[in-house]
Scaffold this motif. Structure first.
Motif, PDB file in Angstrom:
ATOM      1  N   ASN A  71     -43.019  10.045  27.257  1.00 10.38           N
ATOM      2  CA  ASN A  71     -43.201  11.416  27.786  1.00 10.38           C
ATOM      3  C   ASN A  71     -44.725  11.711  27.473  1.00 10.38           C
ATOM      4  OD1 ASN A  71     -40.521  11.976  28.048  1.00 10.38           O
ATOM      5  ND2 ASN A  71     -40.342  12.287  26.019  1.00 10.38           N
ATOM      6  N   ALA A  72     -45.373  11.599  28.729  1.00  7.81           N
ATOM      7  CA  ALA A  72     -47.051  11.725  28.356  1.00  7.81           C
ATOM      8  C   ALA A  72     -47.210  12.614  29.917  1.00  7.81           C
ATOM      9  CB  ALA A  72     -47.452  10.677  28.496  1.00  7.81           C
ATOM     10  N   PRO A  73     -48.543  13.168  29.957  1.00  4.19           N
ATOM     11  CA  PRO A  73     -49.171  13.762  31.139  1.00  4.19           C
ATOM     12  C   PRO A  73     -49.291  12.608  32.278  1.00  4.19           C
ATOM     13  CG  PRO A  73     -50.279  14.523  29.105  1.00  4.19           C
ATOM     14  CD  PRO A  73     -49.400  13.465  28.713  1.00  4.19           C
ATOM     15  N   ALA A  74     -49.043  13.048  33.558  1.00  2.00           N
ATOM     16  CA  ALA A  74     -49.257  12.126  34.604  1.00  2.00           C
ATOM     17  C   ALA A  74     -50.629  11.412  34.485  1.00  2.00           C
ATOM     18  CB  ALA A  74     -49.294  13.004  35.800  1.00  2.00           C
ATOM     19  N   GLY A  93     -37.909 -10.587  18.498  1.00  2.00           N
ATOM     20  CA  GLY A  93     -36.752 -10.013  18.821  1.00  2.00           C
ATOM     21  C   GLY A  93     -36.534  -9.209  20.219  1.00  2.00           C
ATOM     22  N   VAL A  94     -37.510  -8.862  20.833  1.00  2.00           N
ATOM     23  CA  VAL A  94     -37.442  -8.186  22.052  1.00  2.00           C
ATOM     24  C   VAL A  94     -37.422  -9.498  23.247  1.00  2.00           C
ATOM     25  CG1 VAL A  94     -38.632  -6.907  24.002  1.00  2.00           C
ATOM     26  CG2 VAL A  94     -38.693  -6.178  21.636  1.00  2.00           C
ATOM     27  N   ALA A  95     -36.382  -9.610  23.752  1.00  2.00           N
ATOM     28  CA  ALA A  95     -36.211 -10.795  24.930  1.00  2.00           C
ATOM     29  C   ALA A  95     -37.014 -10.394  26.351  1.00  2.00           C
ATOM     30  CB  ALA A  95     -34.756 -10.852  25.397  1.00  2.00           C
ATOM     31  N   SER A  96     -36.955  -9.004  26.684  1.00  2.00           N
ATOM     32  CA  SER A  96     -37.775  -8.819  27.788  1.00  2.00           C
ATOM     33  C   SER A  96     -37.871  -6.995  27.833  1.00  2.00           C
ATOM     34  CB  SER A  96     -37.063  -9.337  28.941  1.00  2.00           C
ATOM     35  OG  SER A  96     -35.870  -8.411  29.184  1.00  2.00           O
ATOM     36  N   ALA A  97     -38.920  -6.572  28.388  1.00  2.00           N
ATOM     37  CA  ALA A  97     -39.167  -5.280  28.672  1.00  2.00           C
ATOM     38  C   ALA A  97     -39.972  -5.136  29.996  1.00  2.00           C
ATOM     39  CB  ALA A  97     -40.114  -4.927  27.416  1.00  2.00           C
ATOM     40  N   ARG A  98     -39.448  -3.990  30.717  1.00  2.00           N
ATOM     41  CA  ARG A  98     -40.079  -3.860  31.943  1.00  2.00           C
ATOM     42  C   ARG A  98     -39.860  -2.413  32.235  1.00  2.00           C
ATOM     43  NH1 ARG A  98     -36.909  -2.943  36.618  1.00  2.00           N
ATOM     44  NH2 ARG A  98     -34.727  -3.209  36.437  1.00  2.00           N
ATOM     45  N   ALA A  99     -41.067  -2.019  33.130  1.00  2.00           N
ATOM     46  CA  ALA A  99     -40.753  -0.615  33.278  1.00  2.00           C
ATOM     47  C   ALA A  99     -40.061  -0.253  34.766  1.00  2.00           C
ATOM     48  CB  ALA A  99     -42.422  -0.003  33.693  1.00  2.00           C
ATOM     49  N   LEU A 100     -39.309   0.620  34.897  1.00  2.00           N
ATOM     50  CA  LEU A 100     -38.458   0.902  35.934  1.00  2.00           C
ATOM     51  C   LEU A 100     -39.371   1.406  37.034  1.00  2.00           C
ATOM     52  CD1 LEU A 100     -35.238   2.676  34.602  1.00  2.00           C
ATOM     53  CD2 LEU A 100     -35.733   0.047  35.098  1.00  2.00           C
ATOM     54  N   THR A 101     -38.878   1.027  38.274  1.00  2.00           N
ATOM     55  CA  THR A 101     -39.670   1.388  39.439  1.00  2.00           C
ATOM     56  C   THR A 101     -39.457   2.973  39.714  1.00  2.00           C
ATOM     57  OG1 THR A 101     -38.102   0.557  41.115  1.00  2.00           O
ATOM     58  CG2 THR A 101     -39.958  -0.718  40.274  1.00  2.00           C
ATOM     59  N   ALA A 102     -40.134   3.586  40.724  1.00  2.00           N
ATOM     60  CA  ALA A 102     -39.777   4.816  41.190  1.00  2.00           C
ATOM     61  C   ALA A 102     -38.326   4.935  41.590  1.00  2.00           C
ATOM     62  CB  ALA A 102     -41.029   5.564  41.949  1.00  2.00           C
ATOM     63  N   PRO A 111     -27.147  10.882  41.370  1.00  2.00           N
ATOM     64  CA  PRO A 111     -26.279  11.460  41.296  1.00  2.00           C
ATOM     65  C   PRO A 111     -26.099  13.081  40.736  1.00  2.00           C
ATOM     66  CG  PRO A 111     -26.045   9.498  40.566  1.00  2.00           C
ATOM     67  CD  PRO A 111     -27.243   9.632  40.805  1.00  2.00           C
ATOM     68  N   TRP A 112     -27.217  13.391  40.268  1.00  2.00           N
ATOM     69  CA  TRP A 112     -27.408  14.795  39.630  1.00  2.00           C
ATOM     70  C   TRP A 112     -28.145  15.587  40.440  1.00  2.00           C
ATOM     71  CZ3 TRP A 112     -27.002  10.559  36.514  1.00  2.00           C
ATOM     72  CH2 TRP A 112     -25.955  10.474  35.476  1.00  2.00           C
ATOM     73  N   PHE A 113     -29.417  15.240  41.158  1.00  2.00           N
ATOM     74  CA  PHE A 113     -30.101  15.893  41.790  1.00  2.00           C
ATOM     75  C   PHE A 113     -30.152  15.613  43.205  1.00  2.00           C
ATOM     76  CE2 PHE A 113     -31.716  15.652  37.355  1.00  2.00           C
ATOM     77  CZ  PHE A 113     -31.909  16.998  37.034  1.00  2.00           C
ATOM     78  N   GLY A 114     -29.482  14.625  43.753  1.00  2.00           N
ATOM     79  CA  GLY A 114     -29.539  14.198  45.139  1.00  2.00           C
ATOM     80  C   GLY A 114     -30.571  13.114  45.571  1.00  2.00           C
ATOM     81  N   ALA A 115     -30.365  12.320  46.697  1.00  2.00           N
ATOM     82  CA  ALA A 115     -31.255  11.393  46.848  1.00  2.00           C
ATOM     83  C   ALA A 115     -32.542  11.698  47.239  1.00  2.00           C
ATOM     84  CB  ALA A 115     -30.454  10.532  48.126  1.00  2.00           C
ATOM     85  N   GLU A 116     -32.888  12.759  47.753  1.00  2.00           N
ATOM     86  CA  GLU A 116     -34.213  13.444  48.189  1.00  2.00           C
ATOM     87  C   GLU A 116     -34.973  13.805  47.253  1.00  2.00           C
ATOM     88  OE1 GLU A 116     -35.109  12.387  51.211  1.00  2.00           O
ATOM     89  OE2 GLU A 116     -33.068  11.636  51.589  1.00  2.00           O
ATOM     90  N   LEU A 117     -34.761  13.494  45.816  1.00  2.00           N
ATOM     91  CA  LEU A 117     -35.554  14.009  44.834  1.00  2.00           C
ATOM     92  C   LEU A 117     -36.902  13.540  44.723  1.00  2.00           C
ATOM     93  CD1 LEU A 117     -35.441  15.517  42.068  1.00  2.00           C
ATOM     94  CD2 LEU A 117     -34.961  13.324  41.095  1.00  2.00           C
ATOM     95  N   PRO A 118     -38.031  14.558  44.832  1.00  2.00           N
ATOM     96  CA  PRO A 118     -39.528  14.337  44.906  1.00  2.00           C
ATOM     97  C   PRO A 118     -39.799  14.117  43.498  1.00  2.00           C
ATOM     98  CG  PRO A 118     -39.078  16.628  44.979  1.00  2.00           C
ATOM     99  CD  PRO A 118     -37.700  16.030  45.023  1.00  2.00           C
ATOM    100  N   LEU A 119     -39.903  12.840  42.961  1.00  2.00           N
ATOM    101  CA  LEU A 119     -40.196  12.427  41.565  1.00  2.00           C
ATOM    102  C   LEU A 119     -41.904  12.826  41.375  1.00  2.00           C
ATOM    103  CD1 LEU A 119     -38.563   9.199  41.164  1.00  2.00           C
ATOM    104  CD2 LEU A 119     -37.781  11.305  40.425  1.00  2.00           C
ATOM    105  N   ASP A 120     -42.816  12.592  42.471  1.00  2.00           N
ATOM    106  CA  ASP A 120     -44.209  12.753  42.050  1.00  2.00           C
ATOM    107  C   ASP A 120     -44.315  14.365  41.653  1.00  2.00           C
ATOM    108  OD1 ASP A 120     -44.436  10.290  43.049  1.00  2.00           O
ATOM    109  OD2 ASP A 120     -44.680  10.548  45.147  1.00  2.00           O
ATOM    110  N   SER A 121     -43.710  15.076  42.370  1.00  2.00           N
ATOM    111  CA  SER A 121     -43.896  16.532  42.114  1.00  2.00           C
ATOM    112  C   SER A 121     -43.134  17.094  40.810  1.00  2.00           C
ATOM    113  CB  SER A 121     -43.239  17.392  43.295  1.00  2.00           C
ATOM    114  OG  SER A 121     -41.910  17.184  43.245  1.00  2.00           O
ATOM    115  N   LEU A 122     -42.290  16.114  40.005  1.00  2.00           N
ATOM    116  CA  LEU A 122     -41.655  16.413  38.725  1.00  2.00           C
ATOM    117  C   LEU A 122     -42.057  15.698  37.560  1.00  2.00           C
ATOM    118  CD1 LEU A 122     -37.906  16.835  40.340  1.00  2.00           C
ATOM    119  CD2 LEU A 122     -39.483  18.403  40.159  1.00  2.00           C
ATOM    120  N   PRO A 123     -42.138  16.568  36.401  1.00  2.00           N
ATOM    121  CA  PRO A 123     -42.468  15.613  35.366  1.00  2.00           C
ATOM    122  C   PRO A 123     -41.562  14.501  34.691  1.00  2.00           C
ATOM    123  CG  PRO A 123     -41.718  18.036  34.828  1.00  2.00           C
ATOM    124  CD  PRO A 123     -41.755  17.796  36.122  1.00  2.00           C
ATOM    125  N   VAL A 124     -41.017  13.788  35.317  1.00  2.00           N
ATOM    126  CA  VAL A 124     -40.117  12.590  35.266  1.00  2.00           C
ATOM    127  C   VAL A 124     -40.720  11.734  34.238  1.00  2.00           C
ATOM    128  CG1 VAL A 124     -38.427  11.219  35.988  1.00  2.00           C
ATOM    129  CG2 VAL A 124     -38.859  13.143  37.208  1.00  2.00           C
TER     130      VAL A 124
END
Length: 299
Positions: A71-74, A93-102, A111-124
């Motif tokens: 949770n950080a500024p863009a 003890g951490v086997a792997s760690a990766r950042a999820l893609t957009a 499932p909650w906001f629809g497939a056309e959710l504009p992630l770039d304009s939201l503080p996700v």
């Protein structure tokens, strides 16, 4: 039961079998009840086994997975994400760690906001998937280090919602097993009523057999054998119909969730075959007790 009693139960005695009416209400009731209870027992067993598999899978998969939320500024999100990945790579003890893609994060929110959710304009927030080894990692130490080096990082080990899910699945397994016991008890009760009705209807025949020297054990055996075989046949039919019904259910799938994985797996298909044997045993015990009690009352 001894081998001799089992053989006599299977082979029977033609003269003694005439004591019990081969058809009529009691015969139809016994066959129907046995088939219906066996049919329900197959589905209760399938539910219990599927719930057990689900509980084990959730307990195993979710116990080794965690999510790190940034949770950080863009303008700081990329730097903090890289810093968090560095910390995780250095953590024993951490086997792997990766950042999820957009695209992956959009799929999670679709499932909650629809497939056309504009992630770039939201503080996700940025999500990082963390998988641990069998030995695990020091959760407290990792939280303290992240708090010091990555202020916007929040570690979620899924414990808040993992335990209720696993407990619910295990409760369903226990409920399925308890249902099988109730089905067996209901079957025993119905067969007892049918046996008592048959004994009462043949009271005069029983008195005649006693007058000609027949022992109560000989008379009781005729009733026990007939009702046990009826239960065995009825349970066999019910199990076949139940297994066909389970086989026709949709196979397990990720999209379908729990309700598409209720079938038997591997050797589990052999377990319902024990239901007719157990049903016959229940009928044998119930009819034996009913015959003993009834014949004693007619003395």
């Amino acid at each position: 039961m001894s081998g001799g009693r089992i053989r006599r139960l299977v082979v029977g005695d033609a003269q003694a079998d005439r004591v019990v009416p081969p058809s009529g209400f009691t015969a139809q009731l016994t066959l129907f009840v046995a088939a219906a209870m066996a049919f329900l027992a197959v589905f209760a067993l399938a539910l219990s086994l599927a719930s057990g598999r689900l509980a084990d899978r959730w307990a195993d998969e979710l116990a080794r997975a965690a999510t790190l939320r940034i949770n950080a500024p863009a303008d700081q999100r990329a730097a903090q994400t890289q810093a968090a990945l560095t910390v995780l790579q250095q953590t024993p003890g951490v086997a792997s760690a990766r950042a999820l893609t957009a695209d992956e994060q959009a799929a999670l929110l679709a499932p909650w906001f629809g497939a056309e959710l504009p992630l770039d304009s939201l503080p996700v927030p940025q999500l990082i998937e963390v998988l641990e080894t069998e030995s695990g990692y020091d959760e407290t130490g990792l939280r303290l280090r992240l708090q010091a080096e990555v202020p916007g990082a929040v570690l979620d080990d899924h414990s808040r919602w993992r335990k209720p899910l696993v407990d619910a699945a295990r409760s369903l397994r226990r409920l399925g097993l308890f249902s099988i016991l109730l089905i067996g008890g209901a079957m025993a009760g119905m067969i007892t009523l049918a046996a008592n009705a048959a004994l009462a209807a043949n009271a005069q025949v029983i008195e005649v057999l006693r007058l000609v020297g027949a022992q109560d054990s000989y008379i009781a055996h005729a009733f026990v054998r007939r009702f046990t075989l009826r239960a065995l046949i009825g349970c066999g039919v019910g199990v076949v119909l139940g297994m066909i019904g389970v086989w026709l259910m949709p196979a397990a799938s990720q999209e379908g969730g729990f309700l598409t994985g209720l079938g038997f797996v591997g050797w589990g298909w052999l377990m319902p075959l024990a239901i007719p044997v157990l049903g016959a045993l229940v009928a044998f015990v119930a009819t034996s007790r009913a015959a003993k009690k009834r014949l004693g009352a007619l003395t």
